[in-house]
Design an enzyme around this catalytic site. Structure first.
Site, PDB file in Angstrom:
ATOM      1  N   HIS A   1      -7.086  -5.473   0.774  1.00 10.31           N
ATOM      2  CA  HIS A   1      -7.565  -6.511   1.503  1.00 10.31           C
ATOM      3  C   HIS A   1      -8.030  -7.533   0.655  1.00 10.31           C
ATOM      4  O   HIS A   1      -8.364  -7.332  -0.790  1.00 10.31           O
ATOM      5  CB  HIS A   1      -9.085  -5.809   1.943  1.00 10.31           C
ATOM      6  CG  HIS A   1      -9.730  -6.771   3.422  1.00 10.31           C
ATOM      7  ND1 HIS A   1     -10.539  -7.731   2.763  1.00 10.31           N
ATOM      8  CD2 HIS A   1      -9.466  -6.705   4.523  1.00 10.31           C
ATOM      9  CE1 HIS A   1     -10.817  -8.442   4.031  1.00 10.31           C
ATOM     10  NE2 HIS A   1     -10.382  -7.815   5.111  1.00 10.31           N
ATOM     11  N   ASP A  45      -7.053  -1.568   9.803  1.00  7.88           N
ATOM     12  CA  ASP A  45      -5.934  -1.397  10.729  1.00  7.88           C
ATOM     13  C   ASP A  45      -5.185  -0.164  10.425  1.00  7.88           C
ATOM     14  O   ASP A  45      -4.359   0.116  11.166  1.00  7.88           O
ATOM     15  CB  ASP A  45      -4.922  -2.619  10.468  1.00  7.88           C
ATOM     16  CG  ASP A  45      -5.401  -3.865  11.168  1.00  7.88           C
ATOM     17  OD1 ASP A  45      -6.116  -3.780  12.094  1.00  7.88           O
ATOM     18  OD2 ASP A  45      -5.337  -5.071  10.396  1.00  7.88           O
TER      19      ASP A  45
HETATM   20  N1  ACO Z   1       0.736  -2.482  -0.764  1.00 12.27           N
HETATM   21  C1  ACO Z   1       1.226  -2.695  -1.977  1.00 12.27           C
HETATM   22  N2  ACO Z   1       0.749  -3.598  -2.890  1.00 12.27           N
HETATM   23  C2  ACO Z   1      -0.279  -4.301  -2.520  1.00 12.27           C
HETATM   24  C3  ACO Z   1      -0.851  -4.004  -1.133  1.00 12.27           C
HETATM   25  C4  ACO Z   1      -0.064  -3.119  -0.119  1.00 12.27           C
HETATM   26  N3  ACO Z   1      -0.554  -3.153   0.983  1.00 12.27           N
HETATM   27  N4  ACO Z   1      -1.806  -5.230  -1.061  1.00 12.27           N
HETATM   28  C5  ACO Z   1      -1.721  -5.736  -2.338  1.00 12.27           C
HETATM   29  N5  ACO Z   1      -0.972  -5.360  -3.382  1.00 12.27           N
HETATM   30  C6  ACO Z   1      -0.825  -5.514  -4.553  1.00 12.27           C
HETATM   31  C7  ACO Z   1      -0.078  -6.766  -4.749  1.00 12.27           C
HETATM   32  O1  ACO Z   1       1.441  -6.880  -4.903  1.00 12.27           O
HETATM   33  C8  ACO Z   1      -0.974  -7.215  -6.206  1.00 12.27           C
HETATM   34  O2  ACO Z   1      -0.119  -6.610  -6.835  1.00 12.27           O
HETATM   35  P1  ACO Z   1       0.138  -7.259  -8.551  1.00 12.27           P
HETATM   36  O3  ACO Z   1      -1.336  -7.562  -9.012  1.00 12.27           O
HETATM   37  O4  ACO Z   1       0.769  -6.312  -9.311  1.00 12.27           O
HETATM   38  O5  ACO Z   1       0.890  -8.739  -8.211  1.00 12.27           O
HETATM   39  C9  ACO Z   1      -2.120  -6.689  -5.966  1.00 12.27           C
HETATM   40  O6  ACO Z   1      -2.098  -5.606  -5.139  1.00 12.27           O
HETATM   41  C10 ACO Z   1      -3.076  -7.509  -5.473  1.00 12.27           C
HETATM   42  O7  ACO Z   1      -2.899  -7.889  -4.171  1.00 12.27           O
HETATM   43  P2  ACO Z   1      -3.018  -9.620  -3.816  1.00 12.27           P
HETATM   44  O8  ACO Z   1      -1.558  -9.907  -3.157  1.00 12.27           O
HETATM   45  O9  ACO Z   1      -3.786 -10.419  -4.559  1.00 12.27           O
HETATM   46  O10 ACO Z   1      -3.906  -9.295  -2.528  1.00 12.27           O
HETATM   47  P3  ACO Z   1      -4.240 -10.336  -1.292  1.00 12.27           P
HETATM   48  O11 ACO Z   1      -5.830 -10.527  -1.371  1.00 12.27           O
HETATM   49  O12 ACO Z   1      -3.392 -11.617  -1.575  1.00 12.27           O
HETATM   50  O13 ACO Z   1      -3.678  -9.650  -0.061  1.00 12.27           O
HETATM   51  C11 ACO Z   1      -3.458  -8.562   1.937  1.00 12.27           C
HETATM   52  C12 ACO Z   1      -4.609  -9.060   0.766  1.00 12.27           C
HETATM   53  C13 ACO Z   1      -2.800  -9.769   2.648  1.00 12.27           C
HETATM   54  C14 ACO Z   1      -4.372  -7.679   2.922  1.00 12.27           C
HETATM   55  C15 ACO Z   1      -2.577  -7.662   1.414  1.00 12.27           C
HETATM   56  O14 ACO Z   1      -3.346  -6.407   0.755  1.00 12.27           O
HETATM   57  C16 ACO Z   1      -1.505  -6.850   2.264  1.00 12.27           C
HETATM   58  O15 ACO Z   1      -0.630  -7.555   2.595  1.00 12.27           O
HETATM   59  N6  ACO Z   1      -1.854  -5.766   2.859  1.00 12.27           N
HETATM   60  C17 ACO Z   1      -0.905  -4.990   4.082  1.00 12.27           C
HETATM   61  C18 ACO Z   1      -1.098  -5.751   5.337  1.00 12.27           C
HETATM   62  C19 ACO Z   1      -2.498  -5.500   5.943  1.00 12.27           C
HETATM   63  O16 ACO Z   1      -2.825  -4.276   6.092  1.00 12.27           O
HETATM   64  N7  ACO Z   1      -3.044  -6.502   6.345  1.00 12.27           N
HETATM   65  C20 ACO Z   1      -4.284  -6.404   7.009  1.00 12.27           C
HETATM   66  C21 ACO Z   1      -5.473  -6.923   6.373  1.00 12.27           C
HETATM   67  S1  ACO Z   1      -6.851  -6.607   7.243  1.00 12.27           S
HETATM   68  C22 ACO Z   1      -7.178  -7.742   8.399  1.00 12.27           C
HETATM   69  O17 ACO Z   1      -6.525  -8.765   8.595  1.00 12.27           O
HETATM   70  C23 ACO Z   1      -7.604  -7.337   9.581  1.00 12.27           C
END
Ligand code: ACO
Length: 433
Positions: free
Chosen positions: A309, A367
Site C-alpha cells: 500500500h 483487498d
Molecule cells: N508485490 C511485489 N512487490 C511489490 C508489491 C507487490 N504487491 N507492492 C510493492 N512492491 C515492491 C515494489 O516493486 C518496490 O520494490 P523496489 O523497492 O525493489 O523497487 C517496493 O515494493 C515499494 O513499492 P512501491 O512501488 O513504492 O509502492 P507504491 O506505493 O508505488 O505502490 C501499490 C503501492 C500500487 C498498492 C503496490 O503495492 C501494488 O501494486 N500492490 C498490488 C496491487 C494492490 O493490491 N492494490 C490495492 C491497493 S489498496 C486499494 O487500492 C484499495
C-alpha cells in the site's frame, strides 16, 4: 485554509532564500506550504506520484500508515465497522458528525426516495454488449445521470449539491445491480425501499421476478461492513481524480464517473478481482514458492496482488477486519473447506516471513480477503470493483463537497519537469527526406 503556521522552514537556491510557513494539522506530519516557492526562488517542486505532497486540506479521513490507523471524522474504522451502519457512516462523512436517531431516520428516508432510476436510463444498458465488463456500464451510466438531473448540476448551489449527493449514493446500488443483471441476461429488479441499503443491493443482485427471495441477515451485515470498510480512504488515486475533475466545475455525476474510471485499475480498486485471478493461477499450496519467486523477480512484472500500500507500511487496519469477516461469512454459509481461503492464508504466511516483503514493509491490504468473502457470497468476480465503487461513492461525494465548499477553491493544475526537445523550427515534409 483553517490552519495558521506555527513555525517556518527555509530553503535556499541560487543565492536566494525562501521562508516557508510550516502548517500543523490535528494529526499527522506537518506540511511545508510551498505556494510562494516559485515566485520567491523561481523553482517548482518535483514529486511524481505525489508521494510527499498534501494536495488539499481535509477534515474527513486520517491515516497513519506506520501505525495502521484509519479514522473517519476521528472515529476508528474498527468501531465504525462493528457499531455503525453504512448509512450512518455516509451521513457522518458528508456532514461531519454521526447522526442522531432522528437525523438518521430522515437521512435513510431521503436516500430511499432516490433509489429508482429514470426509466429512460434502462435503454443505456441495451447499448452494451452482453459480455461488457460491469465497470464499463457503471462508468457510462453514472456519467449519463448528468443528462437526467439538470436540477442538481450547479455545484455552487448548496441545495443542488445535497440533492446530487443523495441521488448518487441512492442510485449507485441500482446501477451496479443492473450492470450485473444485464451481463447475465436477467431482468432488472427494481429497488425495495423496505430493505436496508445493503439488503436492497443484495436483493437487486440476486432476486428474480419468478420467485421470492429472502436476504440473509448475516450476509447483509457482512455486505454493510464491506461497504463501510471501503467508504473513504483519504486522497487516494480515485478520490484525487474526483477532486481534480470537480475543481474544474464539472458536474458531480461526471466527477464520480471519472472516479469510477480511476478506481478500475488493478493497482487500485481492481486489486480484489486480481487477487482471485492470482489465487486461481497459483492453484495449490505447492505452487506458492514458485509464485513468490516470480513476484520477487523484477523482470517478471508479477506482483503479489492484495499486498502493499502506498500509505500503510505496517498493516492495513481494514485487512484485519476483512479477514475476521471472511471467517464469519464462511462459517455462516457452512463453508468449512474453502481452498481459496486456505491458499490465501498460506500465501500470506509465506509472504510475511519472506525478507523481500518484510524489508519493503509489504502487508496484506483490504483487498487480500475481500474477494474471498464476496465470492463466497455469490458475487461474481467482475462485480468486485463495482461494489467498491458503490461504497466509495460516499467518500468521493464527501470529498468533492468539502472541496467545493472551501473558500477560494481553484482549479487543480499540477506543473511539470519538461525533458522534451528544446525549441526548434519545423522542416516541411518535402524537405525531410
Ligand atoms: N508485490 C511485489 N512487490 C511489490 C508489491 C507487490 N504487491 N507492492 C510493492 N512492491 C515492491 C515494489 O516493486 C518496490 O520494490 P523496489 O523497492 O525493489 O523497487 C517496493 O515494493 C515499494 O513499492 P512501491 O512501488 O513504492 O509502492 P507504491 O506505493 O508505488 O505502490 C501499490 C503501492 C500500487 C498498492 C503496490 O503495492 C501494488 O501494486 N500492490 C498490488 C496491487 C494492490 O493490491 N492494490 C490495492 C491497493 S489498496 C486499494 O487500492 C484499495
Amino acid at each position: 485554509m483553517s490552519v495558521t503556521a506555527t513555525s517556518n522552514a527555509t530553503i535556499s537556491y541560487d543565492g536566494k532564500t525562501a521562508t516557508l510557513p510550516v502548517l500543523t494539522g490535528t494529526l499527522g506530519p506537518a506540511v511545508a506550504d510551498i505556494r510562494k516557492l516559485q515566485s520567491e526562488l523561481g523553482v517548482f517542486t518535483y514529486d511524481p506520484a505525489y508521494g510527499t505532497t498534501a494536495a488539499c486540506e481535509s477534515k474527513i479521513t486520517f491515516i497513519d500508515g506506520d501505525e495502521g490507523v484509519l479514522l473517519h471524522r476521528g472515529y476508528p474504522i474498527d468501531q465504525l465497522a462493528e457499531q455503525a451502519s453504512f448509512l450512518e457512516v455516509a451521513y457522518m462523512l458528508l456532514n461531519g458528525e454521526l447522526p442522531t436517531g432522528a437525523q438518521n431516520d430522515a437521512f435513510v428516508t431521503q436516500i430511499k426516495q432516490h433509489t429508482m432510476l429514470h426509466e429512460q436510463l434502462r435503454h443505456f444498458f441495451n447499448g452494451y454488449r452482453r459480455d461488457a465488463h460491469p465497470m464499463s456500464m457503471l462508468c457510462g451510466t453514472v456519467g449519463a445521470l448528468s443528462a437526467f438531473y439538470h436540477d442538481s448540476l450547479d455545484m455552487h448551489d448548496a441545495e443542488q449539491r445535497e440533492l446530487a449527493a443523495m441521488r448518487l449514493i441512492a442510485k449507485l446500488p441500482t446501477l451496479a445491480a443492473w450492470s450485473y443483471k444485464y451481463t447475465q441476461g436477467f431482468p432488472f429488479v427494481y429497488p425495495r425501499n423496505d430493505l436496508s441499503y445493503a439488503e436492497n443491493f443484495l436483493y437487486m443482485m440476486f432476486a428474480m421476478p419468478s420467485e421470492p427471495y429472502t436476504v440473509s441477515p448475516v450476509l447483509s451485515r457482512a455486505m454493510d461492513r464491506i461497504l463501510i470498510l471501503h467508504a473513504d480512504h483519504e486522497q487516494n488515486a480515485s478520490t484525487s481524480t474526483v477532486r481534480l475533475a470537480g475543481s474544474t466545475g464539472a458536474n458531480p455525476f461526471a466527477c464520480i464517473a471519472a472516479g469510477i474510471a480511476a478506481l478500475w485499475g488493478p493497482a487500485h480498486g481492481g486489486a480484489n478481482e486480481a487477487v482471485l485471478k492470482m489465487l486461481a493461477e497459483i492453484g495449490t499450496k505447492e505452487n506458492i514458492p514458485d509464485f513468490v519467486a516470480k513476484v520477487k523477480d523484477k523482470n517478471s512484472g508479477v506482483k503479489l496482488m492484495g499486498f502493499g500500500h502506498r500509505v500503510y507500511k505496517n498493516f492495513d487496519p481494514r485487512a484485519k477486519i476483512m479477514q475476521q469477516t471472511c471467517h464469519e461469512v464462511l462459517a455462516e454459509l457452512g463453508i468449512k473447506d474453502e481452498p481459496l481461503l486456505d491458499l490465501a492464508v498460506e500465501l500470506e504466511r509465506v509472504a510475511l516471513e519472506d525478507p523481500y516483503f518484510v524489508q519493503r514493509k509489504l502487508y496484506p491490504n483490504v483487498d487480500f480477503y475481500s474477494g474471498i468473502i464476496l465470492k463466497a457470497m455469490g458475487i461474481p468476480t467482475s462485480m468486485f470493483t463495482v461494489l467498491f465503487a458503490v461504497a466509495r461513492t460516499v467518500g468521493w461525494v464527501s470529498q468533492w463537497k468539502e472541496m467545493i465548499e472551501e473558500p477560494g477553491q481553484r482549479i487543480g493544475r499540477p506543473r511539470q519537469l519538461y525533458t522534451g526537445a528544446p525549441r526548434r523550427d519545423l522542416v516541411p515534409l518535402a524537405s525531410r527526406g
